[in-house]
Write a protein that holds these residues in place. Structure first.
Motif, mmCIF file in Angstrom:
data_model
loop_
_atom_site.group_PDB
_atom_site.id
_atom_site.type_symbol
_atom_site.label_atom_id
_atom_site.label_comp_id
_atom_site.label_asym_id
_atom_site.label_seq_id
_atom_site.Cartn_x
_atom_site.Cartn_y
_atom_site.Cartn_z
ATOM 1 N N MET A 232 0.845 -1.193 0.000
ATOM 2 C CA MET A 232 0.000 0.000 0.000
ATOM 3 C C MET A 232 0.881 1.244 0.000
ATOM 4 O O MET A 232 1.755 1.385 0.852
ATOM 5 C CB MET A 232 -0.918 0.003 1.225
ATOM 6 C CG MET A 232 -1.782 1.249 1.359
ATOM 7 S SD MET A 232 -2.836 1.256 2.842
ATOM 8 C CE MET A 232 -4.085 0.072 2.369
ATOM 9 N N SER A 233 0.629 2.162 -0.956
ATOM 10 C CA SER A 233 1.402 3.392 -1.011
ATOM 11 C C SER A 233 1.019 4.303 0.146
ATOM 12 O O SER A 233 -0.067 4.170 0.739
ATOM 13 C CB SER A 233 1.162 4.110 -2.337
ATOM 14 O OG SER A 233 -0.177 4.585 -2.403
ATOM 15 N N ASP A 234 1.896 5.247 0.467
ATOM 16 C CA ASP A 234 1.606 6.183 1.554
ATOM 17 C C ASP A 234 0.385 7.055 1.222
ATOM 18 O O ASP A 234 -0.392 7.398 2.113
ATOM 19 C CB ASP A 234 2.824 7.060 1.831
ATOM 20 C CG ASP A 234 3.936 6.289 2.550
ATOM 21 O OD1 ASP A 234 3.601 5.332 3.279
ATOM 22 O OD2 ASP A 234 5.108 6.639 2.379
ATOM 23 N N LEU A 235 0.242 7.427 -0.051
ATOM 24 C CA LEU A 235 -0.921 8.217 -0.446
ATOM 25 C C LEU A 235 -2.205 7.429 -0.220
ATOM 26 O O LEU A 235 -3.178 7.948 0.361
ATOM 27 C CB LEU A 235 -0.814 8.633 -1.915
ATOM 28 C CG LEU A 235 -2.041 9.362 -2.496
ATOM 29 C CD1 LEU A 235 -2.333 10.643 -1.727
ATOM 30 C CD2 LEU A 235 -1.844 9.638 -3.978
ATOM 31 N N LEU A 236 -2.220 6.175 -0.634
ATOM 32 C CA LEU A 236 -3.413 5.344 -0.429
ATOM 33 C C LEU A 236 -3.668 5.114 1.050
ATOM 34 O O LEU A 236 -4.823 5.111 1.510
ATOM 35 C CB LEU A 236 -3.251 4.014 -1.163
ATOM 36 C CG LEU A 236 -4.420 3.026 -1.032
ATOM 37 C CD1 LEU A 236 -5.707 3.650 -1.541
ATOM 38 C CD2 LEU A 236 -4.096 1.733 -1.779
ATOM 39 N N ALA A 237 -2.605 4.912 1.831
ATOM 40 C CA ALA A 237 -2.769 4.710 3.273
ATOM 41 C C ALA A 237 -3.344 5.952 3.936
ATOM 42 O O ALA A 237 -4.226 5.853 4.804
ATOM 43 C CB ALA A 237 -1.428 4.355 3.909
ATOM 44 N N ALA A 238 -2.858 7.133 3.536
ATOM 45 C CA ALA A 238 -3.374 8.382 4.106
ATOM 46 C C ALA A 238 -4.836 8.588 3.734
ATOM 47 O O ALA A 238 -5.656 8.972 4.574
ATOM 48 C CB ALA A 238 -2.531 9.561 3.621
ATOM 49 N N ARG A 239 -5.166 8.326 2.480
ATOM 50 C CA ARG A 239 -6.562 8.465 2.050
ATOM 51 C C ARG A 239 -7.457 7.454 2.763
ATOM 52 O O ARG A 239 -8.582 7.782 3.171
ATOM 53 C CB ARG A 239 -6.662 8.286 0.537
ATOM 54 C CG ARG A 239 -6.071 9.436 -0.281
ATOM 55 C CD ARG A 239 -6.277 9.217 -1.769
ATOM 56 N NE ARG A 239 -7.691 9.172 -2.094
ATOM 57 C CZ ARG A 239 -8.176 8.843 -3.289
ATOM 58 N NH1 ARG A 239 -7.336 8.507 -4.267
ATOM 59 N NH2 ARG A 239 -9.475 8.822 -3.509
ATOM 60 N N SER A 240 -6.962 6.243 2.929
ATOM 61 C CA SER A 240 -7.751 5.205 3.595
ATOM 62 C C SER A 240 -7.975 5.536 5.058
ATOM 63 O O SER A 240 -9.074 5.340 5.596
ATOM 64 C CB SER A 240 -7.043 3.847 3.465
ATOM 65 O OG SER A 240 -6.894 3.488 2.114
ATOM 66 N N GLN A 241 -6.932 6.035 5.718
ATOM 67 C CA GLN A 241 -7.085 6.396 7.127
ATOM 68 C C GLN A 241 -8.068 7.546 7.290
ATOM 69 O O GLN A 241 -8.912 7.538 8.195
ATOM 70 C CB GLN A 241 -5.731 6.784 7.729
ATOM 71 C CG GLN A 241 -5.814 7.127 9.215
ATOM 72 C CD GLN A 241 -4.463 7.399 9.824
ATOM 73 O OE1 GLN A 241 -3.441 6.890 9.357
ATOM 74 N NE2 GLN A 241 -4.418 8.205 10.877
ATOM 75 N N MET A 242 -7.981 8.534 6.413
ATOM 76 C CA MET A 242 -8.912 9.658 6.494
ATOM 77 C C MET A 242 -10.338 9.194 6.211
ATOM 78 O O MET A 242 -11.292 9.612 6.882
ATOM 79 C CB MET A 242 -8.493 10.738 5.493
ATOM 80 C CG MET A 242 -9.070 12.103 5.787
ATOM 81 S SD MET A 242 -8.277 12.824 7.249
ATOM 82 C CE MET A 242 -9.282 14.295 7.470
ATOM 83 N N ALA A 243 -10.475 8.315 5.207
ATOM 84 C CA ALA A 243 -11.800 7.804 4.867
ATOM 85 C C ALA A 243 -12.394 7.000 6.023
ATOM 86 O O ALA A 243 -13.583 7.146 6.352
ATOM 87 C CB ALA A 243 -11.711 6.935 3.612
ATOM 88 N N MET A 244 -11.579 6.165 6.642
ATOM 89 C CA MET A 244 -12.060 5.359 7.761
ATOM 90 C C MET A 244 -12.444 6.240 8.942
ATOM 91 O O MET A 244 -13.481 6.038 9.588
ATOM 92 C CB MET A 244 -10.980 4.349 8.157
ATOM 93 C CG MET A 244 -11.330 3.424 9.288
ATOM 94 S SD MET A 244 -10.720 4.082 10.852
ATOM 95 C CE MET A 244 -8.962 4.146 10.532
ATOM 96 N N SER A 245 -11.637 7.263 9.230
ATOM 97 C CA SER A 245 -11.936 8.169 10.331
ATOM 98 C C SER A 245 -13.216 8.950 10.071
ATOM 99 O O SER A 245 -14.052 9.124 10.965
ATOM 100 C CB SER A 245 -10.770 9.137 10.550
ATOM 101 O OG SER A 245 -9.586 8.438 10.879
#
Length: 446
Positions: A1-14
């Protein structure tokens, strides 16, 4: 998982976690105020018991929402420093006003929770009403900031940086009204549907329970009214999106080609490779009329945008279809309940209807989650539409997949705790004992 995808996923989950509590923070105070208002008018102790029970649930969910909202505020700065660097001076005002409204809501909720024997009944009811109003205003300010991300105004670009900033113009951007109206009604609808589903389930177990029948009646009225208003606000939203974000409209409707008399698609699966939307039921010229009020109007398709500037039509279209389907199902349920109540001159008791209400309970929050997918994914690849790309706003810090995994586990644990608290303390609490306590408290107030 790229850092961009991880950041987007974390924001989406939050966001997906927090938005449930944000919506409940808008909807539940209205229900408890209605219940107490009915007690003041009728002196039926069941309504007093109901107001106290709902207030207790509101307090639990408010506390969790405050925690998850605080996490989101930190994530904005830590995960998206490029966004905050550009947007902070422009949209700082709605975030500041949201903080003021949030603390106002907390103050009046405290008065409401601890003021049963300390203030007069009418003052106590007024504290609840102010809790409901400030909660709705708090949500409006947050959505104003999100609307600005979709239609940024209130500044001009000079040397690649914003200049001549007008924070008031930024707040009242072209999308503010349609987004705040749509989200506020959605919060009332989702909360009422969930509450109705819970009490309908309890009535299936205890059909003669007066407490749950009173609760179901209040929730169904709020559900019916908001379910009818929501499609009207949705129609207004479609027209605003067509004017301000044509790429988003094309993605959510699976419209690959620019054309006049564009059809409205129900269902279907967009295929970016062939630039067609397969298996959809098409209503001829429906999209042109929905977006522009003219059956022959031209609708801009995804072909007018570079491939790298297009949102993902598969995700956006499917999420939009889920949102619309859930909303229409709730509207049908609300109208059915209203019709049966009118014919019976009272709350219907059919078990099949109670089961329908139970099944419809989660649909409001399903629609909210899907609607925010449409809003956020439909804006991609921009974090600020047309100005700042999401990839340029993310933090350069590596290892974001670790924080995403950690926060996901934390939120799952917190969700389980909240569900357990709501079931043991609110939903399945023995209200025979609680009724006696509330009745004694009610006589003390009176």
């Amino acid at each position: 998982m790229s850092d961009l995808l991880a950041a987007r996923s974390q924001m989406a989950m939050s966001l997906a976690f927090h938005i449930i509590f944000a919506a409940v923070g808008i909807g539940m105070p209205l229900l408890m105020v209605v219940a107490e208002g009915l007690w003041l008018r009728t002196r039926d102790e069941t309504y007093l018991t109901l107001a106290k029970r709902w207030a207790k649930g509101t307090a639990i969910l408010f506390a969790v929402g405050a925690v998850s909202g605080t996490v989101l505020s930190f994530e904005l700065g830590l995960l998206w420093p490029g966004f905050m660097r550009f947007a902070g001076p422009i949209i700082g005002m709605p975030f500041s006003l949201e903080g003021f409204a949030f603390f106002t809501e907390a103050i009046f909720l405290g008065v409401y929770l601890y003021g049963w024997k300390r203030v007069s009944p009418r003052v106590h009811w007024l504290a609840g009403a102010l809790t409901a109003i400030s909660g709705a205003i708090s949500g409006v300010f947050v959505v104003m900031a999100n609307a600005w991300m979709n239609t940024p105004t209130g500044f001009r670009m000079q040397g690649g940086q914003p200049a001549d900033i007008d924070p008031v113009a930024a707040m009242f951007n072209p999308s503010w009204f349609q987004q705040t109206l749509h989200m506020t009604i959605a919060a009332y609808l989702a909360t009422a549907a969930a509450v109705a589903g819970i009490h309908a389930f309890m009535l299936l177990r205890h059909p003669a329970d007066r407490f749950h029948r009173r609760a179901l009646g209040i929730a169904l009225w709020v559900l019916a009214i908001s379910a009818v208003l929501q499609p009207i606000s949705g129609d207004h939203s479609a027209k605003v999106v067509a004017k301000t974000q044509p790429a988003k409209l094309a993605a959510l409707e699976g419209q690959f080609r620019t054309e006049r008399g564009a059809p409205l698609r129900i269902g279907g699966l967009p295929d970016p490779a062939s630039e067609t939307t397969r298996y959809a039921l098409e209503i001829p010229r429906g999209l042109s009329f929905l977006a522009h009020g003219d059956f022959d109007a031209e609708v801009v398709g995804l072909d007018q945008f570079k491939p790298e500037d297009r949102p993902n039509p598969v995700v956006v279209h499917l999420a939009f279809q889920v949102m619309v389907a859930a909303g229409m199902a709730l509207m049908g349920l609300g109208l059915l309940c209203a019709l049966l109540a009118w014919r019976r001159r009272g709350l219907p008791r059919q078990r099949w209807l109670l089961w329908l209400i139970v099944l419809g309970g989660p649909l409001g929050f399903v629609a909210i989650e899907a609607g925010w997918v449409v809003t956020e994914v439909g804006r991609q690849p921009w974090v600020i539409y047309g100005l700042v790309r999401t990839a340029d706003a993310v933090t350069p810090m590596p290892g974001l997949a670790v924080t995403f995994t950690t926060f996901t586990i934390l939120y799952l644990f917190l969700a389980a705790v909240v569900a357990w608290l709501m079931w043991t303390q609110i939903i399945n609490a023995p209200h025979a004992e609680g009724h006696g306590q509330h009745e004694e408290a009610g006589h003390a107030i009176a």
